[in-house]
Structures are given as structure tokens and as C-alpha cells.
Design a protein around this motif. Sequence first.
Motif, short mmCIF file in Angstrom:
data_model
loop_
_atom_site.label_atom_id
_atom_site.label_comp_id
_atom_site.label_asym_id
_atom_site.label_seq_id
_atom_site.Cartn_x
_atom_site.Cartn_y
_atom_site.Cartn_z
N PHE A 35 54.35 38.92 66.53
CA PHE A 35 55.34 40.11 67.33
C PHE A 35 55.18 39.99 68.55
CE2 PHE A 35 55.79 44.33 68.82
CZ PHE A 35 56.97 44.47 68.50
N LEU A 36 56.49 39.83 69.36
CA LEU A 36 56.40 39.88 70.95
C LEU A 36 57.97 40.62 71.04
CD1 LEU A 36 55.07 39.84 73.47
CD2 LEU A 36 56.39 37.66 73.76
N LYS A 37 57.95 42.17 71.43
CA LYS A 37 59.08 42.96 71.43
C LYS A 37 60.03 42.33 72.13
CE LYS A 37 60.52 47.47 71.80
NZ LYS A 37 61.55 47.14 70.69
N LYS A 105 38.50 34.81 75.38
CA LYS A 105 38.47 36.33 75.91
C LYS A 105 39.94 36.86 76.24
CE LYS A 105 34.99 37.03 78.74
NZ LYS A 105 34.07 36.45 79.75
N ASN A 106 40.98 35.97 76.19
CA ASN A 106 42.31 36.65 76.40
C ASN A 106 43.02 35.79 75.41
OD1 ASN A 106 44.58 37.67 77.23
ND2 ASN A 106 44.71 36.49 79.08
N CYS A 107 42.40 35.64 74.21
CA CYS A 107 43.32 35.17 72.96
C CYS A 107 43.45 36.09 71.99
CB CYS A 107 42.38 34.08 72.40
SG CYS A 107 43.08 33.31 70.94
N GLU A 108 44.91 36.04 71.57
CA GLU A 108 45.17 37.15 70.50
C GLU A 108 44.42 36.96 69.02
OE1 GLU A 108 49.32 38.55 70.68
OE2 GLU A 108 49.29 37.97 73.02
N VAL A 198 53.81 33.63 76.72
CA VAL A 198 53.98 34.34 75.45
C VAL A 198 53.07 33.79 74.36
CG1 VAL A 198 56.28 34.83 76.12
CG2 VAL A 198 55.94 32.91 74.73
N CYS A 199 52.59 32.53 74.72
CA CYS A 199 51.58 32.00 73.85
C CYS A 199 50.36 32.92 73.43
CB CYS A 199 51.05 30.56 74.32
SG CYS A 199 50.22 29.80 72.98
N PRO A 200 50.18 33.30 72.18
CA PRO A 200 48.87 34.43 72.08
C PRO A 200 47.69 33.53 72.09
CG PRO A 200 49.88 33.61 69.95
CD PRO A 200 50.84 32.99 71.00
N VAL A 201 47.80 31.98 72.05
CA VAL A 201 46.54 31.38 71.77
C VAL A 201 46.40 30.24 73.26
CG1 VAL A 201 45.98 31.82 69.46
CG2 VAL A 201 47.46 29.73 70.26
N GLY A 202 45.64 29.33 72.89
CA GLY A 202 45.52 28.15 73.93
C GLY A 202 46.41 26.90 73.76
N ALA A 203 47.35 27.18 72.81
CA ALA A 203 48.29 25.98 72.50
C ALA A 203 49.21 25.52 73.75
CB ALA A 203 48.95 26.17 71.12
N LEU A 204 49.45 26.24 74.52
CA LEU A 204 50.25 25.97 75.71
C LEU A 204 49.47 26.55 76.77
CD1 LEU A 204 53.53 27.15 74.28
CD2 LEU A 204 53.20 24.92 75.45
N SER A 512 50.36 40.56 73.79
CA SER A 512 51.49 41.25 73.22
C SER A 512 51.39 42.67 73.20
CB SER A 512 51.98 40.61 71.90
OG SER A 512 53.00 41.54 71.24
N SER A 513 49.97 43.24 72.71
CA SER A 513 50.06 44.49 72.52
C SER A 513 50.21 45.25 73.92
CB SER A 513 48.27 44.86 72.41
OG SER A 513 47.61 44.02 73.05
N VAL A 514 50.02 44.58 75.06
CA VAL A 514 50.19 45.29 76.41
C VAL A 514 51.92 44.83 76.83
CG1 VAL A 514 49.96 45.06 79.17
CG2 VAL A 514 48.00 45.10 77.39
N ARG A 515 52.32 43.63 76.79
CA ARG A 515 53.48 43.16 77.16
C ARG A 515 54.61 43.69 76.35
NH1 ARG A 515 54.63 37.58 79.45
NH2 ARG A 515 56.80 37.60 78.81
N SER A 516 54.36 43.87 75.10
CA SER A 516 55.65 44.53 74.39
C SER A 516 55.84 45.92 74.60
CB SER A 516 54.95 44.44 72.80
OG SER A 516 55.15 43.29 72.34
N TRP A 517 55.09 46.65 75.38
CA TRP A 517 55.19 47.95 75.42
C TRP A 517 55.40 48.44 77.09
CZ3 TRP A 517 56.90 48.97 70.93
CH2 TRP A 517 56.14 48.29 69.89
#
Length: 572
Positions: A35-37, A105-108, A198-204, A512-517
Motif C-alpha cells: 500500500f502507498l496512498k 534499518k529503513n526497509c518496510e 517508493v520501493c519498500p525494500v532494497g530492490a531499487l 509508506s507509513s509516513v509517506r502515505s499520510w
Amino acid sequence: TVNITIDSKKLQVEQGLTILEAARQANIKIPTLCFLKDINEVGACRMCLVEIKGARTLQASCVYPVSEGLEIYTQSPSVREARKVTLELILSNHDKKCLTCVRSKNCELQTLAEELNIKELRFEGETNNYPLDDFSPSIVRDQNKCILCRRCVSVCKDVQTVNVISATERGFKSAIGCAFDLSLADVPCTNCGQCISVCPVGALREKDDTDKVWKALANPELHVVVQTAPAVRVAIGEEFGLPIGTRCTGKMVAALSKLGFAKVFDTDTAADLTIMEEGTELLNRIQNGGKLPVITSCSPGWIKFCEHNYPEFLDNLSSCKSPHEMFGAVLKSYYAEKMGIDPAKIFVVSIMPCTAKKYEAARPELSANGLADVDVVLTTREAAKMIKEAGIDFNNLEDREFDDPMGEATGAAVIFGATGGVMEAALRTVAEILEGKSLDNIEYTAVRGTEGIKEATVEFGGKKIKAAVANGLGNARKLLDSMKDGAEYDFVEIMACPGGCVNGGGQPIQPSSVRSWTDLRAERAKAIYEEDASLPIRKSHENPIVKKMYEEYFEKPGSHKAHELLHTHYTA
Ligand code: HC0
Ligand code: SF4
């Protein structure tokens, strides 16, 4: 409104909300992953499942709308178990090299595994093993870390309308990639880096160029200087845990100085120079029947988008190099002469909120006298990594000023970092040239804000100037299409990233928990405009260093020498 119950808490909520949004309003946290608002609301990952009384199956709360009488359970045993199984299945085909991952440490995904208290992996099995795509000068793709959330696909397709990455195959083989398994380097990717953000992990991630800079800093033969883009100073603090929108200019300069750069300069100085050149170009084209509108050319993602999709507008582009490229050229000519340093020994590092600037710096169009204007571009994130690696206590640094003899910049330059800023800076100068006097009212609020497309008509000295500003490539596409349909402007600003550079693909990544809101674009831009208002000089043509450069070297804006060093031309 409708009446619902979440975990036996009775609530009255607005109709039209999703369960996820309603829960959030009631301070009930439901985990999410894909989810990304406003960008990715697809219910694909099944992490936000909830139980609804009377429903046969668990439902994805990010897409399920509230309705009268709904009874929702977010923590029932079946919900908890379903989430765990889903997460463990994702982890079973993830490469899990967290220790060496840029996003550790910054991975969803990592955060979720911790929050859901995953203690063992029940499903160890076959894992995919894809080759790394690191052929692009800007973007690295590691599919072995990809969790198929599709946020990158959505941002590239729907926000940027570039559409070069999509889901391929199905089942175990399903993957995100370019058509025909091509590298991002071989498709019309603009290098904007929005997919990374927007990538939640280290794939990009960005191509890591920090080693090149460490090496240069250790080379006693080189005079290594650094410049920082306007938008970096209002975001770099986030890498050190400071609130979004904290102005860190002084600490940033101090940290870079500690890293061992001979000089820390401000790209803003060159942004003032750009305004002189671009403003002159605009007035020339208006007065001499040149090609209109002039379209800004400082956003390299936009330039590449234009080359691939709108080549008919290439002649509209301002011939000005982008500010950091101009600065590179100035450092290897004017500054080299002034300081008595061999230009070949000057190593210019640019710290940018941008991944496309890596690609830009490597373009043959952006060199002079056989030397690349800029040697290495680092993103805001990479700069923060170097500062951390050097053990510098960023938050407790004492503020430091940019270095002489090129360390002065104006408020007009700092606003380049937000959408509409280049336009406003140009208007502050063009207005005074046309009116022939100094003006007090210098704030052009019509071109401020995060609206996708903004328009303004201004009149100076009897001359009307029609302006338009677009941010985000999807909005650029809309604006250019309207121009193809006959909309007429004199001056157009286009930035590839939504919100402009403050939200560039090289900026600190918020989950996303920050960026979405939270509107990152607005929060960071607010800091940019505060910085502008705090500066003693707010018009580019009043920058004393720029004035001196013209007196001592370039003679006047648009001179032969200026064209040699500060201008270029893009062809498709
Ligand atoms: Fe920007 Fe720039 S303002 S592109 O938006 O023009 O990246 O911050 O440095 O060069 O100055 C980015 C930001 C820059 C450049 C400037 C411009
Ligand atoms: Fe799409 Fe930009 Fe990512 Fe390229 S860098 S794949 S254009 S989002």
C-alpha cells in the motif's frame, strides 16, 4: 457518515473511506506492505487483511470500503496467522542479505518481520536467482530483493507516465522488469528515481558512487570540491533522524568540510548565474522573435523524457546548462584561473537530490575544453552515508558557512528546489529588467505549491509574460499535449519529479507509513521558502559573486564566453 466497529471500538466515520483509513483515524494500526496512498492501492500483498463479521474470507483493508454496521477485527487469531504466513512466504523467496543491504534499518519488509515477531522461517525452498541490472548510470535493480508490491510499476506508469517497468510472467516466475528482459539502461527510463523512492525494500537503489569520492579525497594530487543542490539542505536531516522539513544548511556544510573537501560550495550560486543567462535568453527570444515558449532545461529526467517522447520541443529548451553543471564549468575555468590550479586537477562532486543527475553528468553535452563539468554526482542519501561512515556526529555539528570565494547565493536560488521556484526566481529578475527599477513585491505565490500544473500571467513594463509550471512527468505530458493543441506560453518550467527537487529520487526515503499520510513535497518546500525569506539577498541579479564573475570573466549574460562554458544543446 456510517457507524462501524473496529476491535469492539464503536466509530462514526466518513463514507467512502477504506477500512485502513478508518482504522488509522481511530489510531488502530493495520500493517501494510504494498500500500502507498494515491499511488498503489491494489490490495496485492494481503498484509493488511482483516476479519469482517459475516464475510466468508479475510479482506484487504486498504481497498475495502466502510459501510453501515460493519464489524471489523484487526487482530483475531486467523488474521494474525494469515499475515504471518503471507510474510513468511515473501521472506522464503527473498535474499535476506540484510547486513549488506542499502535499505537495512529503513526497509518496510524488515520492519514488518520485526513487528509481526517472525522468529523462524517455516517455508525455506527454492529461491529465484536473477542477475543484477546495474547498467544504468543512475538506477540499480536487484530482483532478488523484489517483493512484487508493484509500487515502482505504479509510480512509473501512472505518475510519471514513462511505463518502462511492469510485471512479467506469473506464479513463482513472476517478476518486475522491463520488456524483453532489457536493462533499464536500454529502455526510455528517465532515471528520475521515483521508483527508488517508493520501493519498500532494497530492490531499487541508486548507483553507488561513494567509492569514487573517497578515492578522490585520498588523492593528494587533486583539488576536490563539493557543491550542494538547493533541495539537499532541507532533507538531509531526515537521514539523521531529524523531523521532515528541518533546515540543515549549516550542519551539512560543516559535515562536508569535515569529510575533507577542499571547498564546500553552493549550487545556488550557479543557480543565480543560470537565472542571469536564462532570463537574458527569454528576453532575447521575446524581443527578437525566437522560439517560444522557453522551457527550462535543468531537470535531466525531464530532458530525457523530452528526447524520447516530445522531440518536437527540443528547440524550445533553454540552452542553459543546469546550475550544477554551470558551476562545474565555472570551477574548471574562472575559479581555476583565479586560484592558479590546473583545471584537470580539479575534481567536482555534486550532491543532488536526484538520480538523473548521475546520468546528466556523464553526458558529452556537459563538458568544456575536454573536461567533464562535474566528475561525480552523489545523492542526498549517499552523502549521508559518507558522513555516517566518517563517524561524524551530524546533529551536534556547529553551523558553518559555504566557502569563499564562491560562497554567496540568494533566496531566488534556494527556491529552485521546489516546483515553481525556477520560474519565480526568473520572474524576480526579468521583472526588474523590464520595469527598469527595483521592485519590492517579489513573491509570486501563483507558481508555488504542489499543484501538478500552475499557470500565471504577469505584466512588466507593458510586456505580458504567460507562464506555466509542471511537476512530475505525467503533468509535463499533460502540459505539452495542451501546447500541441494550441495553448501558448512564453516561459515554461518543467521538473521531472512530483513537487520538484525536494521530492527527487535521490532524497531520503520515507516508508509508506509516513509517506502515505504526510506530504513530503509540501513539508520540504516549506523549509525551502523559509530559507528564502531568511536570506538578505533574494534576487539573482544582486548576487555579488555573480556580478563579479561577469565583471572579471564572462563580461555579460549571453556573451561568447558564457555560451562556450554555460550553454549547451540537446538533440534527440
Ligand atoms: Fe535541483 Fe537544480 S534545483 S535541478 O531542481 O535548476 O537536482 O535541489 O540542484 O543543477 O540549482 C536538483 C535541486 C538542483 C541544478 C539547481 C536546477
Ligand atoms: Fe520509471 Fe523513473 Fe524508475 Fe526509470 S527511474 S523506471 S522512469 S520511475
